[in-house]
Scaffold this active site. Structure first.
Site, PDB file in Angstrom:
ATOM      1  N   TYR A  80      -1.621 -12.320  -5.143  1.00  0.00           N
ATOM      2  CA  TYR A  80      -2.769 -11.406  -5.200  1.00  0.00           C
ATOM      3  C   TYR A  80      -2.248  -9.981  -5.174  1.00  0.00           C
ATOM      4  CZ  TYR A  80      -7.033  -8.928  -3.710  1.00  0.00           C
ATOM      5  OH  TYR A  80      -8.108  -8.068  -3.619  1.00  0.00           O
TER       6      TYR A  80
ATOM      7  N   ASP B 227       5.349  -6.077  -4.951  1.00  0.00           N
ATOM      8  CA  ASP B 227       4.121  -5.684  -4.267  1.00  0.00           C
ATOM      9  C   ASP B 227       4.289  -6.046  -2.794  1.00  0.00           C
ATOM     10  OD1 ASP B 227       1.659  -5.293  -3.198  1.00  0.00           O
ATOM     11  OD2 ASP B 227       0.566  -6.572  -4.613  1.00  0.00           O
TER      12      ASP B 227
ATOM     13  N   LYS C 173      -1.623  -1.541   3.742  1.00  0.00           N
ATOM     14  CA  LYS C 173      -1.833  -2.193   5.041  1.00  0.00           C
ATOM     15  C   LYS C 173      -1.108  -1.491   6.219  1.00  0.00           C
ATOM     16  CE  LYS C 173      -3.723  -6.306   3.090  1.00  0.00           C
ATOM     17  NZ  LYS C 173      -3.391  -6.938   1.827  1.00  0.00           N
TER      18      LYS C 173
HETATM   19  C1  LIG Z   1      -4.070  -6.577   0.443  1.00  0.00           C
HETATM   20  C2  LIG Z   1      -3.208  -6.601  -0.760  1.00  0.00           C
HETATM   21  C3  LIG Z   1      -3.463  -5.781  -1.872  1.00  0.00           C
HETATM   22  C4  LIG Z   1      -4.684  -4.928  -1.968  1.00  0.00           C
HETATM   23  O1  LIG Z   1      -4.747  -3.941  -1.009  1.00  0.00           O
HETATM   24  P1  LIG Z   1      -6.177  -3.310  -0.635  1.00  0.00           P
HETATM   25  O2  LIG Z   1      -5.835  -2.250   0.351  1.00  0.00           O
HETATM   26  O3  LIG Z   1      -6.990  -4.430  -0.098  1.00  0.00           O
HETATM   27  O4  LIG Z   1      -6.738  -2.766  -1.886  1.00  0.00           O
HETATM   28  C5  LIG Z   1      -2.542  -5.783  -2.898  1.00  0.00           C
HETATM   29  N1  LIG Z   1      -1.448  -6.550  -2.864  1.00  0.00           N
HETATM   30  C6  LIG Z   1      -1.181  -7.362  -1.823  1.00  0.00           C
HETATM   31  C7  LIG Z   1       0.073  -8.156  -1.817  1.00  0.00           C
HETATM   32  C8  LIG Z   1      -2.066  -7.431  -0.744  1.00  0.00           C
HETATM   33  O5  LIG Z   1      -1.819  -8.265   0.253  1.00  0.00           O
END
Ligand SMILES: *Cc1c(COP(=O)(O)O)cnc(C)c1O
Length: 457
Positions: free
Chosen positions: A169, A264, A292
């Site tokens: 994701y 990511d 995060k």
């Molecule tokens: C949470 C997450 C996102 C998205 O971040 P948001 O702050 O919710 O937009 C993108 N990539 C990964 C791996 C994530 O865990």
């Protein structure tokens, strides 16, 4: 989060089957009232779909307060929290150092839309302690960070296609709401209404942990792939820990084909260590994205790369990217305070040891009782899987039917004062605020819940 996409259009599951556990259900009266009202304001009553408890039993709990490793809901129930706002709260809820710094900075105003010294301060903390970035740009969410990283990769390479993995994701931008098509290597299909088919055609989706699929993709789309994007450790659809030699291979094949490798690290960044999964694997991604933990509970994202790649970003280069609240002082303050704590010597060692001990002790119990249950763990991330496989490394390795067991476990744990994210596809997080006492308490509750789950089957 991925699971939430699938569930988004399914019916509500507020119905609670008869309680067959050994504890009464917690009271959710106030939460239910708030939820009923919320449903008149927000689609599904929430501002992010997974919060709606569609994959577990009962009404979503409305949280009133958090402190350390605990949260309290509107009905006054207290829980040891392993969701941690989905990852950001590595120091636990409302840590004094972060709260004090934010409060101090707020006295001077909340946002200026002009540069402040705080942005330099947070950037310096990151760049000095992380060899994967020479220059960075702050955003206000992980989604934005990833979306911008993709644009940067396309701008830098002058190619259009990107390759992602099934089971990863990357936020909710159009090009990434794409799932595997029917063939082994094809461009993807949209995983949300409203994403144009033509966008999905620029995104190739392949399974994780499959070198052949990658080779095929690069052969089929020769010289068209701008970037490969992978979660540092895929942790949004179970915890799909990849082998080091696969990461090595990924790096190699990207290099050979002139594609950038994007890590990511929105979850893994500052979680597995200060240098995230790249540091953990000794990998050299071309672009990294964080979010995060970076914001200490306030909205902050970031992408970064070498100075050369980053020179493509506006106003130095032609790749446009901006943000009214990007780098805003309050969010920067939270990031500075939180990352400063993480840089203390021994921080990660202590946290990761604690989490490993927690995971291992639960596993020992499940193994001794022959339960089809595995605790996967890396750093302070863990995932409970109802499986007998020793490794789960791709989305297809997860049995969807096993999620029924998670639903029972989730309810039993709430009834014992333990809060896990409301989906069996979601990972849990141990924070620095979880002491051995709470982890021991949580472990006992988890063992009791497992006994009930397996007695039922
Ligand atoms: C949470 C997450 C996102 C998205 O971040 P948001 O702050 O919710 O937009 C993108 N990539 C990964 C791996 C994530 O865990």
């Amino acid at each position: 989060m991925l699971e939430s996409l699938k569930k988004m259009f399914s019916g509500n599951e507020e119905d609670m089957p008869v309680n067959t556990g050994s504890k009464p259900d917690i009271s959710r009266e106030k939460s239910a009232e708030l939820y009923a009202k919320a449903k008149t304001y927000f689609p599904g009553g929430v501002n992010s779909p997974v919060r709606a408890f569609k994959s577990v039993y009962g009404t979503p709990l409305f949280i009133q307060k958090g402190d350390g490793c605990y949260v309290w809901d509107a009905d006054g129930n207290q829980f040891i929290d392993f969701c941690g706002s989905w990852g950001p709260l590595i120091l636990g809820h409302n840590p004094q150092k972060v709260r004090e710094k934010v409060t101090e900075v707020m006295q001077n105003g909340m946002s200026f839309g002009a540069p402040t010294a705080l942005e330099n301060e947070l950037a310096e903390l990151i760049i000095k302690n992380n060899k994967h970035v020479e220059k960075i740009r702050f955003t206000s969410s992980g989604t934005e960070a990833v979306m911008s990283a993709i644009r940067l990769a396309r701008g830098y390479t002058a190619k259009d296609k990107i390759l992602k993995f099934e089971g990863c994701y990357h936020g909710h931008s159009d090009s990434l709401l794409v799932k595997a098509g029917s063939g082994l290597v094809t461009f993807g299909e949209t995983s949300s209404l409203g994403v144009p088919k033509s966008f999905a055609e620029e995104t190739i989706v392949v399974p994780l942990n499959d070198k052949e699929a990658l080779k095929l993709a690069f052969a089929e789309f020769k010289d068209q792939i701008a970037a490969v994007i992978i979660e540092g450790v895929p942790a949004n659809n179970g915890l799909l820990i990849q082998d080091a030699d696969y990461i090595e291979f990924l790096q190699q094949i990207c290099k050979e084909n002139g594609a950038l490798l994007i890590f990511d690290e929105v979850i893994t960044g500052f979680r597995l260590g200060f240098e995230g999964a790249a540091g953990y694997y000794g990998a050299k991604p071309d672009i990294v994205t964080y979010g995060k933990i970076l914001g200490g509970g306030l909205p902050v994202g970031m992408y970064g790369a070498s100075a050369e790649i980053m020179s493509c970003i506006s106003p130095d280069g032609g790749v446009y990217q901006a943000g009214t609240l990007s780098g805003n002082p309050v969010a920067m303050a939270a990031g500075i305070a939180q990352l400063t704590e993480l840089l203390r010597s021994g921080f990660y060692k202590e946290l990761n040891n604690k989490a490993a001990e927690f995971a291992e002790s639960i596993q020992r119990f499940a193994t001794a009782r022959n339960y089809k249950f595995k605790v996967f763990n890396i750093g302070s991330i863990f995932w409970f899987a109802f499986t007998d496989k020793d490794k789960i490394q791709s989305a297809a390795d997860i049995d969807p039917a096993s999620m029924e067991k998670f639903k029972v476990m989730h309810r039993e744990l709430l009834n014992r004062g333990i809060y896990l994210g409301p989906s069996g596809y979601e990972v849990g997080f141990v924070s620095a605020a979880h002491t051995k006492i709470e982890l021991e308490k949580a472990k006992r509750a988890i063992l009791e819940a497992l006994d009930i789950v397996f007695r039922n089957k």
